[in-house]
Structures are given as C-alpha cells and as structure tokens.
Scaffold this motif. Structure first.
Motif, PDB file in Angstrom:
ATOM      1  N   LEU A 212       0.818  -1.205   0.000  1.00 15.63           N
ATOM      2  CA  LEU A 212       0.000   0.000   0.000  1.00 15.63           C
ATOM      3  C   LEU A 212       0.851   1.254   0.000  1.00 15.63           C
ATOM      4  CD1 LEU A 212      -3.038  -0.749   2.338  1.00 15.63           C
ATOM      5  CD2 LEU A 212      -2.734  -1.166  -0.103  1.00 15.63           C
ATOM      6  N   ASP A 213       2.135   1.089   0.157  1.00 15.51           N
ATOM      7  CA  ASP A 213       3.091   2.202   0.097  1.00 15.51           C
ATOM      8  C   ASP A 213       4.318   1.726  -0.661  1.00 15.51           C
ATOM      9  OD1 ASP A 213       1.656   4.095   1.903  1.00 15.51           O
ATOM     10  OD2 ASP A 213       2.041   2.531   3.388  1.00 15.51           O
ATOM     11  N   LEU A 214       5.080   2.667  -1.161  1.00 11.77           N
ATOM     12  CA  LEU A 214       6.265   2.357  -1.949  1.00 11.77           C
ATOM     13  C   LEU A 214       7.337   1.719  -1.073  1.00 11.77           C
ATOM     14  CD1 LEU A 214       7.162   3.030  -4.941  1.00 11.77           C
ATOM     15  CD2 LEU A 214       8.404   4.957  -3.942  1.00 11.77           C
TER      16      LEU A 214
ATOM     17  N   GLU B  85      -0.029 -13.416  -6.877  1.00 13.00           N
ATOM     18  CA  GLU B  85      -0.197 -12.066  -7.401  1.00 13.00           C
ATOM     19  C   GLU B  85       0.494 -11.053  -6.509  1.00 13.00           C
ATOM     20  OE1 GLU B  85      -3.883  -9.470  -9.299  1.00 13.00           O
ATOM     21  OE2 GLU B  85      -4.288 -11.287  -8.140  1.00 13.00           O
ATOM     22  N   ALA B  86       1.107 -10.047  -7.141  1.00 12.01           N
ATOM     23  CA  ALA B  86       1.762  -8.964  -6.412  1.00 12.01           C
ATOM     24  C   ALA B  86       1.216  -7.636  -6.919  1.00 12.01           C
ATOM     25  CB  ALA B  86       3.272  -9.021  -6.613  1.00 12.01           C
ATOM     26  N   LEU B  87       0.685  -6.829  -6.012  1.00 12.80           N
ATOM     27  CA  LEU B  87       0.131  -5.519  -6.363  1.00 12.80           C
ATOM     28  C   LEU B  87       0.839  -4.450  -5.551  1.00 12.80           C
ATOM     29  CD1 LEU B  87      -2.020  -3.616  -7.641  1.00 12.80           C
ATOM     30  CD2 LEU B  87      -3.461  -4.125  -5.649  1.00 12.80           C
ATOM     31  N   MET B  88       1.352  -3.419  -6.223  1.00 15.59           N
ATOM     32  CA  MET B  88       1.957  -2.290  -5.531  1.00 15.59           C
ATOM     33  C   MET B  88       1.216  -1.018  -5.915  1.00 15.59           C
ATOM     34  SD  MET B  88       5.918  -0.991  -5.499  1.00 15.59           S
ATOM     35  CE  MET B  88       5.947   0.082  -6.917  1.00 15.59           C
ATOM     36  N   LEU B  89       0.821  -0.239  -4.896  1.00 16.40           N
ATOM     37  CA  LEU B  89       0.181   1.052  -5.101  1.00 16.40           C
ATOM     38  C   LEU B  89       1.120   2.139  -4.608  1.00 16.40           C
ATOM     39  CD1 LEU B  89      -3.380   0.196  -3.699  1.00 16.40           C
ATOM     40  CD2 LEU B  89      -2.589   0.020  -6.064  1.00 16.40           C
ATOM     41  N   TYR B  90       1.191   3.234  -5.334  1.00 15.26           N
ATOM     42  CA  TYR B  90       2.061   4.320  -4.878  1.00 15.26           C
ATOM     43  C   TYR B  90       1.569   5.648  -5.424  1.00 15.26           C
ATOM     44  CZ  TYR B  90       4.447   5.090  -9.351  1.00 15.26           C
ATOM     45  OH  TYR B  90       4.741   5.425 -10.628  1.00 15.26           O
ATOM     46  N   GLY B  91       2.001   6.712  -4.777  1.00 14.45           N
ATOM     47  CA  GLY B  91       1.631   8.057  -5.184  1.00 14.45           C
ATOM     48  C   GLY B  91       2.757   9.025  -4.892  1.00 14.45           C
ATOM     49  N   PRO B  92       2.547  10.292  -5.171  1.00 13.01           N
ATOM     50  CA  PRO B  92       3.623  11.271  -4.993  1.00 13.01           C
ATOM     51  C   PRO B  92       4.093  11.403  -3.551  1.00 13.01           C
ATOM     52  CG  PRO B  92       1.544  12.343  -5.614  1.00 13.01           C
ATOM     53  CD  PRO B  92       1.347  10.882  -5.799  1.00 13.01           C
ATOM     54  N   ASP B  93       3.197  11.240  -2.594  1.00  8.29           N
ATOM     55  CA  ASP B  93       3.605  11.339  -1.191  1.00  8.29           C
ATOM     56  C   ASP B  93       4.600  10.242  -0.830  1.00  8.29           C
ATOM     57  OD1 ASP B  93       2.023  13.540  -0.926  1.00  8.29           O
ATOM     58  OD2 ASP B  93       0.399  12.518   0.151  1.00  8.29           O
ATOM     59  N   ASP B  94       4.394   9.053  -1.403  1.00  7.12           N
ATOM     60  CA  ASP B  94       5.322   7.945  -1.139  1.00  7.12           C
ATOM     61  C   ASP B  94       6.725   8.286  -1.628  1.00  7.12           C
ATOM     62  OD1 ASP B  94       3.280   6.252  -0.168  1.00  7.12           O
ATOM     63  OD2 ASP B  94       2.742   5.684  -2.196  1.00  7.12           O
ATOM     64  N   ILE B  95       6.783   8.826  -2.834  1.00  7.60           N
ATOM     65  CA  ILE B  95       8.081   9.172  -3.412  1.00  7.60           C
ATOM     66  C   ILE B  95       8.780  10.201  -2.531  1.00  7.60           C
ATOM     67  CG2 ILE B  95       9.250  10.092  -5.444  1.00  7.60           C
ATOM     68  CD1 ILE B  95       6.749   9.255  -7.070  1.00  7.60           C
ATOM     69  N   ALA B  96       8.006  11.216  -2.129  1.00  9.11           N
ATOM     70  CA  ALA B  96       8.598  12.276  -1.312  1.00  9.11           C
ATOM     71  C   ALA B  96       9.063  11.742   0.043  1.00  9.11           C
ATOM     72  CB  ALA B  96       7.571  13.383  -1.110  1.00  9.11           C
TER      73      ALA B  96
ATOM     74  N   LEU C 283      11.472   3.526  -9.014  1.00 14.78           N
ATOM     75  CA  LEU C 283      10.513   4.404  -9.688  1.00 14.78           C
ATOM     76  C   LEU C 283      10.497   4.120 -11.190  1.00 14.78           C
ATOM     77  CD1 LEU C 283      11.226   7.730  -7.777  1.00 14.78           C
ATOM     78  CD2 LEU C 283       9.269   6.202  -7.505  1.00 14.78           C
ATOM     79  N   GLY C 284      11.649   3.779 -11.741  1.00 15.75           N
ATOM     80  CA  GLY C 284      11.682   3.382 -13.145  1.00 15.75           C
ATOM     81  C   GLY C 284      10.841   2.145 -13.395  1.00 15.75           C
ATOM     82  N   LEU C 285      10.902   1.177 -12.478  1.00 12.32           N
ATOM     83  CA  LEU C 285      10.059  -0.017 -12.589  1.00 12.32           C
ATOM     84  C   LEU C 285       8.582   0.356 -12.506  1.00 12.32           C
ATOM     85  CD1 LEU C 285       9.623  -3.133 -12.541  1.00 12.32           C
ATOM     86  CD2 LEU C 285       9.836  -2.994 -10.040  1.00 12.32           C
ATOM     87  N   ALA C 286       8.257   1.271 -11.597  1.00 19.21           N
ATOM     88  CA  ALA C 286       6.861   1.663 -11.410  1.00 19.21           C
ATOM     89  C   ALA C 286       6.316   2.400 -12.626  1.00 19.21           C
ATOM     90  CB  ALA C 286       6.729   2.533 -10.158  1.00 19.21           C
ATOM     91  N   GLU C 287       7.152   3.197 -13.270  1.00 18.06           N
ATOM     92  CA  GLU C 287       6.685   4.041 -14.364  1.00 18.06           C
ATOM     93  C   GLU C 287       6.887   3.418 -15.738  1.00 18.06           C
ATOM     94  OE1 GLU C 287       4.936   6.616 -14.200  1.00 18.06           O
ATOM     95  OE2 GLU C 287       5.072   6.990 -12.055  1.00 18.06           O
ATOM     96  N   THR C 288       7.537   2.257 -15.817  1.00 16.87           N
ATOM     97  CA  THR C 288       7.841   1.698 -17.125  1.00 16.87           C
ATOM     98  C   THR C 288       6.574   1.385 -17.908  1.00 16.87           C
ATOM     99  OG1 THR C 288       9.082   0.005 -18.309  1.00 16.87           O
ATOM    100  CG2 THR C 288       7.938  -0.714 -16.323  1.00 16.87           C
ATOM    101  N   ALA C 289       6.665   1.564 -19.215  1.00 14.48           N
ATOM    102  CA  ALA C 289       5.582   1.147 -20.101  1.00 14.48           C
ATOM    103  C   ALA C 289       5.863  -0.237 -20.670  1.00 14.48           C
ATOM    104  CB  ALA C 289       5.424   2.151 -21.239  1.00 14.48           C
ATOM    105  N   ASP C 290       7.034  -0.783 -20.348  1.00 15.18           N
ATOM    106  CA  ASP C 290       7.418  -2.110 -20.830  1.00 15.18           C
ATOM    107  C   ASP C 290       6.964  -3.178 -19.844  1.00 15.18           C
ATOM    108  OD1 ASP C 290       8.683  -0.895 -22.995  1.00 15.18           O
ATOM    109  OD2 ASP C 290      10.575  -0.705 -21.901  1.00 15.18           O
ATOM    110  N   CYS C 291       7.263  -4.425 -20.191  1.00 19.13           N
ATOM    111  CA  CYS C 291       6.926  -5.562 -19.330  1.00 19.13           C
ATOM    112  C   CYS C 291       7.577  -5.382 -17.951  1.00 19.13           C
ATOM    113  CB  CYS C 291       7.427  -6.837 -19.991  1.00 19.13           C
ATOM    114  SG  CYS C 291       7.437  -8.304 -18.939  1.00 19.13           S
TER     115      CYS C 291
END
Length: 611
Positions: A312-314, A336-347, A374-382
């Motif tokens: 639920l957090d980065l 299954e693995a699900l990760m949720l993140y937002g700008p507050d997590d990054i900061a 963050l690159g993994l989170a934002e990737t458009a690839d596999c």
C-alpha cells in the motif's frame, strides 16, 4: 575426541531426493550445486524464492559424514524448517535463545552422540565463543550453510551486523565446505558476499531471479482501500501479506479489512514480542489469514501458499520489493503482487534518505536504488523484463503482468510538463498537488481567488487534461525527479535542479496516459489449484484431513503436504501405499507417518460418476 557421526542415509543424492522428499528429479542447478558441495567445495548459491535452495545444503549434509550446520536469521524460520524435516524423517534440531535448561543439555548430548543430521542456529548464538568451541571439540561438521546471506551486505536492505562476523567460520572450521545462499542479491551485493566470506568467485552458482508464477501489477493510488479490496476479493479464503509504511496504517488497515469480512492481523515492531509471535504463528498455521505488516514481518516466512502480496506504500528499493513479493507463491502455484504508490510515497522515501544521517556514499546509493524502483513503477514495458534487467538478466515480455495485459498508452508529455512546471513556479513553489491541478484546470474557489491565482498566466492553461490525468503527470514528474515535494512542510511542490534543466534545455518527454478504472484490471487472478469439478470435492476432503493432522501435531498444514501434492493425490486417487509413494512430495517418512490417513480419505470418497 570427536565422535564419528554415522552417515544417516548412505544413498546417492537422487535416492535421497526421492526417498526423503518424494521428488523424482532435481530442478535447475540443484544437482550441480549438490555434487559440488558433496565433493568438499565451498559455494555461493543464488536461487529465486521457491527454487529449492534449501535442498542444496540439506542433501549434501545427509550425504557427507558429520553434522550439517545451518545459520538462519530467525527462530520462527528455524522452527518451521525443523518441523518439515522431522516430518520427512530427517534428524533436525534448532539451537537458539528460546532453548534453555534440560532441552538445551539434551540437544548437546544428541550433537555429541552423532544423533543429528542438521542443526539450525542463529548467528548470534553461533558466534558465542563457548558454542564455537563445543562445535569444534564435540562433533564433526559436514558443511556450514549460511542462509539469507545477503544480510551481511552493508549496502543491503536487510543488513545484520552479526552476519559480517561469520567470516570467522573459515578459520574456525578449516576444511569444512561453506555455503552462502540467498534469493535476493544484485551484482554488488553478490560480489560483497563472496569476497567477505572468502568464497572463490568460480564457486558461484546463479540460478536466476525469475518467478514466472507471480503476476506483477503496479498502479497509481486512486482509492487504495477499494483497490486492495479488489485484490483480496479475487483470492477468497486465501493467505496474503499487505505491507504498509507505518505502524498506525497497519492497525487501521487490518481493522478495516476485518470490518469488510476478511480475517486480518496487524504486525509491526511496536507490538510486544509475545503478540508478534502469536500473530506470526496464526499466519503460519491457519488458512486465509491476511497479515497487514510493516517490513518488520516477512524474513524467513516459509509459508508456501501465500497467494498475494500487496504494497500500500512504496518499498525502499527493487531488492526490498523483490524479496517482499517473493513471499508469494513459494509452492510454484499462481500468485499475485500488487503495488500502489503516489507522490507522497516518493517524497517520503526521498526524505528518509536525506534525513537518515548516513554517509554521503550511502545516500547516493539509496537515491540510485529509489530511482531504479521508480523506473520499474513508471515503465511502459513488461514489468518482469524491467525487474529482471535490474538484476542483470534478459527476459522476453512475460504476458503475465499488468503492462503486458494492458499496455499503457504513451503520449508526448513535453508541453504538459512545461505547463505543470510553469504553474508550480508561478504559484510560488509552495502549494500541493491538488492546488496546482485546480489552477491548471481553471477551477475557482475562495482560496484561489484570495491568492489571486486565477489571474496568473498559468490559470486554466491545462483544460485539455482532466484532473486524474494531471495528477498522473505530476506523479510522473516527481518520479522522474523534475519536481520535488516538501514532505516536512505541507507537501508543497517545487521545481528541482533537474526540472530547471529540463525547461532550460527544452527537452522532450514521453509520459504514460493513466488507464481508466482502478489500475488493477488485468486478467483475473488464476486459481492456485485448478482441478476438474468432479475432483474438487476429494481435494477439499484431503485438505480437511491435512488440517486435522496439522492441528493435532501443532505444525503448519504445509509441513505435512503442499497443495500441489494433495491436488495430484485427488486426480490420481492412489489406492495403495506403493501408488501413493509415486505422488510427487510423498517421501518414505511421510508415507509411513501419514499414508494410511490419506489413503482412507481417498477410499471413503466416492468415485465421480462417469459422464
């Protein structure tokens, strides 16, 4: 004088694999590692979680003369491994701080008499001078296996100072093969392990990092509780782990899940040791428990049927993410693995690094690790491609992650980024995401009017995007390091040095367009065990018998048999001990101990009617 330890099982490794563990063939590089260590060589072994690395030291310990010494970081892990080995007929025990009085004395008597095949010990216990001396003088060691060896890396996410002191074992036990084993280590960590433990580089066995049974998904935090509920609803009655960043959030999330009808427990370092132990025991022994935890929970969790892991957090790094998600699907069945993140997590993560008080070199390393995540989170690839690339492996697109299932749409985000940065600058670099989005969208409220932000040149210049898209754009700009967040204040956004360079150099930028819906929608989670409808009732009856036996013995259900083994039993319907022995996972010890009970269930269960 050191007593001779009789070789408990004078058989070949393959014979032991079948007779003790109930498997017909080795996987991957297991046989190669086992032969190498039996010949008396040291080894560094990297295998993914669930890849069978424990067999790489257990079988050589059973083949070589003497006692196999296994260094393990947690008491709970030792207890589970010892219980599983004893159920299979292997003479195993654990030496740690929980053992005292007569039981400790009896254990040393057994060691001295050569009555044990494997001894698990915590590093803190092993390093006591009196323990080292007794092991030197009272027994002969077949090998020394250092499990979770990544704990010795000063740069790693699980650093434990005691692990670095294990380098003394080479001198304390000359000529005894030493093994270092881990499922999580990038190239620098691997180099540090072999150098510190004086294991020659040519004695390294890398079996890869891929966990093909895990489906990875990473999504923007939209409505995180609803997103989490969607994941859990896809896994009714199944065990899972939910990671949160704070103690308070674990408690609140567990309470909310219980209110929604799930069976959830909170686990964090703020609980007393007794409560933590009791909750971990429930998670290990009961089915369908959801453990909501901080990173205080997880290392050494040997439960094979964890069907999902959610963040639920980065997390702090790709290594941490890989290890934590790796606790799902250890039995090889779908997970299954699900990760949720937002700008507050990054900061927050960036603030943790800067406020850590660590040396500059460490901070630099941590920043690089966060950027990689963050690159993994934002990737458009596999996702799997990106994850394995971090560990130095190439992989084709997997078809089993969210980006493969629903490839994200990219767009030229150069102009949008310029508008966002300009708006941040014009408003004074002190307002949060919601305010910036409102100004870009041309929304009017009392605060915007009072501040005069509706008269700025950037007011209403972003009406081509809806609010959700602008939030996604700002999140990506934060992830890319173009925007910084003042976490210690009120979450104000500011242009970073990198962002200023982007504007100055007129760079171009590709961004992801947010997908509609919660962001979790990929193909529905595959059932862990898929059986024909006519076989399912027998499978459930076998699981009930397993649970009954496990409760009577006070051990987790998987210590008796894994779901995979029960599914094969249900499909094959063996009618004799000889037939049952041919089922994968049924070794001689378990056949003798449990065979009659499971054969009775099969015999009492009616054959499905022919179609």
């Amino acid at each position: 004088m050191v007593p001779d330890s009789p070789c408990p099982m004078p058989s070949s490794p393959l014979d032991i694999l079948k007779s003790v563990y109930g498997y017909d063939a080795f996987r991957g590089r297991q046989a190669e590692v086992i032969d190498h260590v039996i010949a008396g060589n040291d080894a560094f072994v990297l295998m993914p979680t669930g890849g069978g690395k424990s067999l790489c030291y257990q079988i050589p310990a059973l083949c070589r003369d003497g006692l196999g010494l296994v260094v393990s970081p947690l008491i709970a892990l030792m207890e589970d491994q010892v219980a599983a080995l004893r159920a299979a007929g292997v003479r195993a025990a654990a030496l740690n701080s929980s053992l005292a009085g007569p039981a400790r004395g009896q254990l040393w008597d057994d060691i001295r008499a050569g009555e044990l095949d494997l001894l698990y010990v915590a590093p803190e216990t092993l390093l006591r001078p009196e323990v080292l001396e007794r092991l030197r003088s009272e027994t002969r060691l077949a090998l020394i296996a250092i499990d979770e060896a990544h704990c010795l890396s000063q740069w790693g996410h699980d650093f434990r100072p005691e692990y670095r002191e294990l380098s003394c074992l080479a001198e304390a036990f000359p000529g005894v093969p030493r093994m270092a084993l881990t499922a999580t280590a990038d190239a620098p960590t691997r180099a540090e392990i072999v150098e510190h433990l004086a294991i020659a580089p040519e004695n390294s066995f890398l079996a890869g990092f891929d966990r093909p049974n895990i489906r990875y998904a990473i999504a923007e935090k939209n409505t995180p509780r609803r997103q989490l509920q969607g994941l859990l609803t896809a896994h009714p009655g199944e065990s899972g782990i939910v990671y949160c960043l704070s103690k308070r959030k674990t408690e609140e999330t567990a309470d909310w899940l219980n209110d929604q009808g799930f069976r959830a427990l909170a686990y964090h370092a703020g609980l007393d040791a007794g409560t933590r132990a009791a909750r971990q025991r429930r998670f290990q022994h009961e089915e369908g428990i959801v453990m909501v935890a901080t990173i205080a929970f997880g290392m050494g969790i040997d439960k094979p049927d964890v069907r999902f892991v959610a963040h639920l957090d980065l997390p702090g790094s790709i290594e941490a993410y890989y290890q934590e998600t790796g606790r799902a699907g250890r039995d090889g069945l779908p997970a299954e693995a699900l990760m949720l993140y937002g700008p507050d997590d990054i900061a927050l993560r960036r603030m943790f690094i800067e406020d850590s008080g660590a040396p500059d070199a460490r901070k630099r390393m941590e920043r690089q690790k966060l950027d990689a995540l963050l690159g993994l989170a934002e990737t458009a690839d596999c996702r799997r491609q990106a994850l394995l690339r971090y560990f130095g492996e190439d992989h084709a697109p997997c078809g089993n992650c969210d980006t493969c299932a629903r490839p994200p749409e990219l767009f030229d985000g150069t102009e949008a980024a310029q508008k966002a940065l300009s708006c941040i600058y014009r408003t004074g670099q002190r307002f949060g995401q919601a305010h910036i989005v409102a100004v870009l969208r041309g929304e009017s409220d009392e605060r915007i009017a009072r501040l005069g932000h509706d008269r700025l040149s950037t007011w209403a210049i972003g009406q081509e995007h809806d609010a959700r898209t602008w939030r996604s754009i700002l999140r990506q700009l934060i992830a890319l390091g173009l925007v910084s967040v003042d976490v210690a204040g009120h979450g104000g956004l500011a242009i970073s040095e990198r962002g200023a360079a982007f504007l100055r150099n007129k760079e171009s930028l590709q961004l992801r367009r947010p997908q509609k819906g919660s962001g979790r929608k990929a193909p529905r989670a595959q059932a862990a065990v898929e059986l024909p409808p006519e076989v399912q009732p027998l499978f459930e009856a076998l699981r009930e018998k397993r649970l009954e036996l496990a409760r009577a013995q006070g051990v987790p259900s998987y210590v008796i048999f894994h779901d995979k083994t029960l599914a094969e039993m249900a499909a094959a319907r063996p009618a004799s001990e000889a037939a049952l022995a041919r089922i994968s996972g049924v070794g001689a010890g378990k056949l003798e101990r449990y065979g009659a009970a499971f054969l009775a269930v099969i015999a009492d269960h009616p054959q499905p009617a022919e179609a």
